[in-house]
Design a protein around this motif. Structure first.
Motif, PDB file in Angstrom:
ATOM      1  N   LEU A  33       0.814  -1.229   0.000  1.00 34.54           N
ATOM      2  CA  LEU A  33       0.000   0.000   0.000  1.00 34.54           C
ATOM      3  C   LEU A  33       0.836   1.264   0.000  1.00 34.54           C
ATOM      4  CD1 LEU A  33      -2.778  -0.955   2.634  1.00 34.54           C
ATOM      5  CD2 LEU A  33      -2.907  -1.128   0.142  1.00 34.54           C
ATOM      6  N   TYR A  34       2.011   1.220   0.667  1.00 28.14           N
ATOM      7  CA  TYR A  34       2.784   2.456   0.842  1.00 28.14           C
ATOM      8  C   TYR A  34       4.188   2.381   0.271  1.00 28.14           C
ATOM      9  CZ  TYR A  34      -1.104   3.223   3.934  1.00 28.14           C
ATOM     10  OH  TYR A  34      -2.374   3.349   4.417  1.00 28.14           O
ATOM     11  N   GLY A  96      -8.294  -8.633 -21.424  1.00 32.35           N
ATOM     12  CA  GLY A  96      -8.915  -7.524 -20.722  1.00 32.35           C
ATOM     13  C   GLY A  96     -10.158  -7.045 -21.437  1.00 32.35           C
ATOM     14  N   SER A  97     -10.659  -7.808 -22.401  1.00 31.02           N
ATOM     15  CA  SER A  97     -11.796  -7.339 -23.170  1.00 31.02           C
ATOM     16  C   SER A  97     -13.106  -7.905 -22.647  1.00 31.02           C
ATOM     17  CB  SER A  97     -11.628  -7.749 -24.628  1.00 31.02           C
ATOM     18  OG  SER A  97     -11.583  -9.151 -24.689  1.00 31.02           O
ATOM     19  N   LEU A  98     -13.061  -8.501 -21.456  1.00 28.29           N
ATOM     20  CA  LEU A  98     -14.275  -9.121 -20.945  1.00 28.29           C
ATOM     21  C   LEU A  98     -15.441  -8.164 -20.896  1.00 28.29           C
ATOM     22  CD1 LEU A  98     -13.101 -11.392 -18.072  1.00 28.29           C
ATOM     23  CD2 LEU A  98     -14.387 -12.027 -20.082  1.00 28.29           C
ATOM     24  N   ASN A  99     -15.229  -7.066 -20.250  1.00 28.16           N
ATOM     25  CA  ASN A  99     -16.304  -6.095 -20.181  1.00 28.16           C
ATOM     26  C   ASN A  99     -15.740  -4.798 -19.640  1.00 28.16           C
ATOM     27  OD1 ASN A  99     -18.425  -4.516 -19.597  1.00 28.16           O
ATOM     28  ND2 ASN A  99     -19.706  -6.159 -18.816  1.00 28.16           N
ATOM     29  N   ASN A 100     -15.731  -3.811 -20.490  1.00 31.06           N
ATOM     30  CA  ASN A 100     -15.130  -2.557 -20.063  1.00 31.06           C
ATOM     31  C   ASN A 100     -15.936  -1.829 -19.018  1.00 31.06           C
ATOM     32  OD1 ASN A 100     -12.946  -2.836 -21.628  1.00 31.06           O
ATOM     33  ND2 ASN A 100     -13.878  -1.888 -23.420  1.00 31.06           N
ATOM     34  N   SER A 101     -17.167  -2.278 -18.805  1.00 30.73           N
ATOM     35  CA  SER A 101     -17.980  -1.543 -17.851  1.00 30.73           C
ATOM     36  C   SER A 101     -17.727  -1.980 -16.411  1.00 30.73           C
ATOM     37  CB  SER A 101     -19.455  -1.712 -18.179  1.00 30.73           C
ATOM     38  OG  SER A 101     -19.833  -3.031 -17.885  1.00 30.73           O
ATOM     39  N   ILE A 102     -16.886  -2.957 -16.204  1.00 28.03           N
ATOM     40  CA  ILE A 102     -16.617  -3.410 -14.846  1.00 28.03           C
ATOM     41  C   ILE A 102     -15.335  -2.756 -14.357  1.00 28.03           C
ATOM     42  CG2 ILE A 102     -16.269  -5.418 -13.385  1.00 28.03           C
ATOM     43  CD1 ILE A 102     -18.926  -5.391 -14.886  1.00 28.03           C
ATOM     44  N   ASN A 103     -15.402  -2.043 -13.266  1.00 25.94           N
ATOM     45  CA  ASN A 103     -14.186  -1.416 -12.758  1.00 25.94           C
ATOM     46  C   ASN A 103     -13.465  -2.350 -11.804  1.00 25.94           C
ATOM     47  OD1 ASN A 103     -15.323  -1.222 -10.270  1.00 25.94           O
ATOM     48  ND2 ASN A 103     -16.017   0.872 -10.526  1.00 25.94           N
ATOM     49  N   ASN A 104     -12.400  -1.854 -11.209  1.00 23.18           N
ATOM     50  CA  ASN A 104     -11.542  -2.665 -10.343  1.00 23.18           C
ATOM     51  C   ASN A 104     -12.276  -3.366  -9.216  1.00 23.18           C
ATOM     52  OD1 ASN A 104      -9.116  -2.506 -11.410  1.00 23.18           O
ATOM     53  ND2 ASN A 104      -8.193  -1.212  -9.845  1.00 23.18           N
ATOM     54  N   LYS A 130     -10.594   6.016  -8.277  1.00 27.58           N
ATOM     55  CA  LYS A 130     -11.082   4.734  -7.790  1.00 27.58           C
ATOM     56  C   LYS A 130     -10.389   3.583  -8.487  1.00 27.58           C
ATOM     57  CE  LYS A 130     -15.705   3.611  -6.361  1.00 27.58           C
ATOM     58  NZ  LYS A 130     -17.103   3.731  -6.669  1.00 27.58           N
ATOM     59  N   THR A 131     -10.264   3.719  -9.820  1.00 25.66           N
ATOM     60  CA  THR A 131      -9.659   2.640 -10.596  1.00 25.66           C
ATOM     61  C   THR A 131      -8.184   2.488 -10.270  1.00 25.66           C
ATOM     62  OG1 THR A 131     -10.676   3.971 -12.325  1.00 25.66           O
ATOM     63  CG2 THR A 131     -10.222   1.672 -12.839  1.00 25.66           C
ATOM     64  N   SER A 132      -7.553   3.588  -9.811  1.00 31.66           N
ATOM     65  CA  SER A 132      -6.115   3.462  -9.575  1.00 31.66           C
ATOM     66  C   SER A 132      -5.801   3.187  -8.097  1.00 31.66           C
ATOM     67  CB  SER A 132      -5.412   4.736 -10.029  1.00 31.66           C
ATOM     68  OG  SER A 132      -5.922   5.796  -9.275  1.00 31.66           O
ATOM     69  N   GLU A 133      -6.813   3.004  -7.269  1.00 28.98           N
ATOM     70  CA  GLU A 133      -6.550   2.770  -5.852  1.00 28.98           C
ATOM     71  C   GLU A 133      -5.788   1.464  -5.651  1.00 28.98           C
ATOM     72  OE1 GLU A 133      -8.949   2.389  -1.678  1.00 28.98           O
ATOM     73  OE2 GLU A 133      -9.157   0.973  -3.323  1.00 28.98           O
ATOM     74  N   VAL A 134      -4.750   1.543  -4.823  1.00 30.76           N
ATOM     75  CA  VAL A 134      -3.959   0.338  -4.571  1.00 30.76           C
ATOM     76  C   VAL A 134      -4.659  -0.498  -3.508  1.00 30.76           C
ATOM     77  CG1 VAL A 134      -1.715  -0.538  -3.821  1.00 30.76           C
ATOM     78  CG2 VAL A 134      -1.853   1.624  -5.055  1.00 30.76           C
ATOM     79  N   ARG A 135      -4.759  -1.784  -3.754  1.00 31.10           N
ATOM     80  CA  ARG A 135      -5.349  -2.685  -2.766  1.00 31.10           C
ATOM     81  C   ARG A 135      -4.372  -3.823  -2.476  1.00 31.10           C
ATOM     82  NH1 ARG A 135     -10.209  -1.635  -1.352  1.00 31.10           N
ATOM     83  NH2 ARG A 135     -10.607  -3.768  -0.642  1.00 31.10           N
ATOM     84  N   PHE A 136      -4.497  -4.375  -1.288  1.00 35.86           N
ATOM     85  CA  PHE A 136      -3.640  -5.488  -0.877  1.00 35.86           C
ATOM     86  C   PHE A 136      -4.367  -6.781  -1.238  1.00 35.86           C
ATOM     87  CE2 PHE A 136      -2.150  -8.253   2.796  1.00 35.86           C
ATOM     88  CZ  PHE A 136      -0.943  -8.553   2.210  1.00 35.86           C
ATOM     89  N   LYS A 137      -3.801  -7.528  -2.179  1.00 31.23           N
ATOM     90  CA  LYS A 137      -4.469  -8.719  -2.691  1.00 31.23           C
ATOM     91  C   LYS A 137      -3.806  -9.964  -2.098  1.00 31.23           C
ATOM     92  CE  LYS A 137      -3.813  -7.006  -6.896  1.00 31.23           C
ATOM     93  NZ  LYS A 137      -3.352  -5.700  -6.432  1.00 31.23           N
ATOM     94  N   ILE A 138      -4.558 -10.615  -1.246  1.00 28.94           N
ATOM     95  CA  ILE A 138      -3.986 -11.750  -0.521  1.00 28.94           C
ATOM     96  C   ILE A 138      -4.849 -12.983  -0.775  1.00 28.94           C
ATOM     97  CG2 ILE A 138      -5.225 -10.969   1.591  1.00 28.94           C
ATOM     98  CD1 ILE A 138      -3.022 -12.251   3.266  1.00 28.94           C
ATOM     99  N   ALA A 139      -4.195 -14.136  -0.933  1.00 29.77           N
ATOM    100  CA  ALA A 139      -4.949 -15.393  -1.035  1.00 29.77           C
ATOM    101  C   ALA A 139      -4.568 -16.242   0.169  1.00 29.77           C
ATOM    102  CB  ALA A 139      -4.615 -16.123  -2.330  1.00 29.77           C
ATOM    103  N   ILE A 140      -5.576 -16.779   0.833  1.00 26.35           N
ATOM    104  CA  ILE A 140      -5.287 -17.580   2.025  1.00 26.35           C
ATOM    105  C   ILE A 140      -5.714 -19.031   1.800  1.00 26.35           C
ATOM    106  CG2 ILE A 140      -5.529 -15.573   3.555  1.00 26.35           C
ATOM    107  CD1 ILE A 140      -8.218 -16.710   4.491  1.00 26.35           C
ATOM    108  N   SER A 141      -5.120 -19.921   2.581  1.00 28.24           N
ATOM    109  CA  SER A 141      -5.498 -21.327   2.552  1.00 28.24           C
ATOM    110  C   SER A 141      -6.402 -21.603   3.747  1.00 28.24           C
ATOM    111  CB  SER A 141      -4.257 -22.210   2.661  1.00 28.24           C
ATOM    112  OG  SER A 141      -3.454 -22.032   1.530  1.00 28.24           O
ATOM    113  N   GLY A 142      -6.858 -22.851   3.827  1.00 32.65           N
ATOM    114  CA  GLY A 142      -7.680 -23.233   4.972  1.00 32.65           C
ATOM    115  C   GLY A 142      -6.864 -24.075   5.936  1.00 32.65           C
ATOM    116  N   GLY A 143      -7.514 -25.066   6.536  1.00 31.23           N
ATOM    117  CA  GLY A 143      -6.829 -25.961   7.463  1.00 31.23           C
ATOM    118  C   GLY A 143      -6.265 -25.217   8.657  1.00 31.23           C
ATOM    119  N   SER A 144      -5.078 -25.653   9.089  1.00 26.46           N
ATOM    120  CA  SER A 144      -4.500 -25.115  10.324  1.00 26.46           C
ATOM    121  C   SER A 144      -4.118 -23.639  10.200  1.00 26.46           C
ATOM    122  CB  SER A 144      -3.276 -25.940  10.730  1.00 26.46           C
ATOM    123  OG  SER A 144      -2.328 -25.902   9.686  1.00 26.46           O
ATOM    124  N   LEU A 145      -3.967 -23.153   8.990  1.00 25.64           N
ATOM    125  CA  LEU A 145      -3.577 -21.745   8.816  1.00 25.64           C
ATOM    126  C   LEU A 145      -4.600 -20.789   9.439  1.00 25.64           C
ATOM    127  CD1 LEU A 145      -1.538 -19.766   7.322  1.00 25.64           C
ATOM    128  CD2 LEU A 145      -3.293 -19.641   5.565  1.00 25.64           C
TER     129      LEU A 145
END
Ligand SMILES: O=C1O[C@H](COP(=O)(O)O)[C@@H](O)[C@H](O)[C@H]1O
Length: 367
Positions: A33-34, A96-104, A130-145
Motif C-alpha cells: 500500500l505504501y 482484458g476485453s471481458l467487459n469494459n464496464s466493470i471497474n476494479n 477509484k480505478t487506480s486505488e492500490v489494494r492489498f491482494k492476498i490469497a489464504i489457505s484453509g486448514g490449520s492456517l
C-alpha cells in the motif's frame, strides 16, 4: 529439478509462528500500500489520504461471489458475453476485453453509482482515482492456517487496513459454508466475523450454490479472478501480493495433491477442479501451480510433529517433485517458510533463520 533453497524461519513454539506470520502479512500490506515499511512515513501517507474524500465508503456487505452478492459479481452485473468454455479457452491469455464496464471493484461502472454512497453520482475524477486505488491482494489457505491467522492477526488489528484488503482463497473444499471443512466458512467464523469496526475487507469466495459441480465452481472462481486481475490489462496470470499456503502431512498444498500429476503439470488454467482428493472432502477447487508461483510473495506456514516426515522430503528431496518443491523452485527468491521446531525435527540439512520483526517490536518471550 535443481535445489533451490527458500528462506526457512524456525520457531520453538506454535505461538511464535502466529506472531511472526502476522508481522509478515502486515509488512506485505504496508509494502504494497505504501511502498515502505517506515512507520513514520506510513503515518504521514495515511494522514495525507485521510484528507482526501473517501474513495471506498466503508461497507458492511463485503463478501463477493458471482451469485451471493447482488452489487458485485453477479453474471448479470458482469454482463459477460463469453460462455464458460469460451472463457476457458481465452483464459490462457486474457485480453482484458471481458467487459469494459466493470471497474476494479467488480462493480458495474455503467451505472455511475457507487454501491454504498446512497446513489450519489460519482464524478469522472473520482472514478479515475477509484480505478487506480492500490489494494492489498492476498490469497489464504484453509486448514490449520486459519487458527494461526486468528491468533496472529486479530490482536494486531490496529495495524491492519482491512478495508484495503481483497481476500481470495488458494483452494476450497466443496462443502456447505456451515461445515467445519469449508475454508471460507471457517475463515469467516474465526477471522472475518471477528474484525473490529466497520472497515471490512472484500472477500472473494466460491459460489456455494455450485458445490455439486467442481468444474463449474472452478470456472466460476476463475471468472472472478479474471474480472479482478485481467479486466484492465492483458495479463497471463493474476498476481497476488501475498499467497499463504499450508502443507498437509500427505504433502498437498492448497488442493494440489502429490499423486495428481496432471494437475501439477497444468500450465494455463488459473483455477482447477479437483475430484477424488485422497484426504478430506473429495471435491475441491484449487489455484494452479502457475498462479501460485506468479505471486509476489509465497509463504508456507507449517507446524506440528505430524508434518516432520513430509518437511524432510520437501527440504531434502526436492527431486521427488512434491507440490511445495515445485513452488520452491518455480517461485524461487519469493518463497518463505514459517515452521515450528516440531515440524523441522527430521530436517538435518536446512539453514534455519531467525525471523526479524518488521512492523512491530519483537514480542518478549513469556517464561
Ligand atoms: O485440505 C487442505 O489442507 C491444506 C493443509 O492443511 P493443514 O491443516 O495441514 O495446514 C490447506 O492448506 C488447504 O487449504 C486445505 O484445503
Amino acid at each position: 529439478m535443481t535445489t533451490t533453497v527458500p528462506l526457512i524461519y524456525s520457531f520453538p513454539e506454535f505461538e511464535g509462528v502466529a506472531e511472526a506470520v502476522a508481522d509478515h502479512i502486515i509488512s506485505a500490506q504496508n509494502q504494497t500500500l505504501y511502498n515502505t515499511l517506515d512507520p513514520q512515513l506510513i503515518a504521514l501517507l495515511k494522514e495525507e489520504q485521510s484528507k482526501r474524500p473517501s474513495l471506498f465508503p466503508s461497507s458492511s456487505t463485503a463478501s463477493f461471489s458471482h451469485s451471493s452478492n447482488n452489487h458485485s459479481l453477479s453474471p448479470s452485473t458482469l454482463n459477460l458475453s463469453l460462455s464458460t468454455s469460451q472463457l476457458n479457452s481465452q483464459s490462457k491469455l486474457y485480453t482484458g476485453s471481458l467487459n469494459n464496464s466493470i471497474n476494479n471493484n467488480g462493480i458495474n461502472s455503467n451505472s455511475d453509482f457507487s454501491p454504498n454512497n446512497g446513489g450519489t453520482p460519482i464524478s469522472k475524477k473520482e472514478k479515475k482515482r477509484k480505478t487506480s486505488e492500490v489494494r492489498f491482494k492476498i490469497a489464504i489457505s484453509g486448514g490449520s492456517l486459519i487458527k494461526i491467522l486468528n491468533q496472529g492477526l486479530l490482536p494486531r488489528q490496529e495495524s491492519i487496513e482491512w478495508d484495503k484488503w481483497d481476500i481470495y482463497f488458494a483452494d476450497e473444499r466443496l462443502v456447505p459454508f456451515e461445515s467445519k471443512d469449508s475454508n471460507y466458512g471457517e475463515s469467516k467464523r474465526q477471522i472475518f466475523d471477528q474484525i473490529k469496526g466497520d472497515k471490512k475487507p472484500r472477500i472473494f469466495h466460491i459460489d456455494e450454490s455450485l458445490i455439486d459441480d467442481n468444474q463449474e465452481c472452478a470456472d466460476d472462481y476463475e471468472k472472478i479472478l479474471i474480472n479482478n486481475f485481467a479486466r484492465k490489462d492483458s495479463v497471463k496470470l493474476p498476481m497476488f501480493d501475498l499467497l499463504l499456503l499450508g502443507c498437509a502431512p500427505d504433502g498437498h498444498i492448497a488442493s494440489l495433491f502429490p499423486n495428481h500429476g496432471e494437475q501439477l503439470r497444468e500450465k494455463l488454467a488459473w483455477c482447477l477442479p479437483v475430484s477424488k482428493a485422497p484426504s478430506g472432502p473429495e471435491n475441491r477447487i484449487t489455484l494452479s501451480i502457475p498462479v501460485i508461483c506468479h505471486s509476489a510473495r509465497v509463504t508456507f506456514v507449517v507446524e506440528g510433529l505430524t508434518k516432520a516426515p513430509i518437511m524432510r522430503i520437501i527440504m531434502e528431496r526436492p527431486e521427488k517433485g512434491l507440490p511445495s518443491s515445485i513452488v520452491n523452485e518455480g517461485a524461487a527468491g519469493r518463497v518463505s517458510w514459517f515452521v515450528d521446531d516440531d515440524a523441522l525435527k527430521d530436517c538435518y540439512d536446512v539453514t534455519k533463520k531467525k525471523y526479524k520483526f518488521l512492523s512491530i517490536d519483537e514480542p518478549t518471550p513469556v517464561n
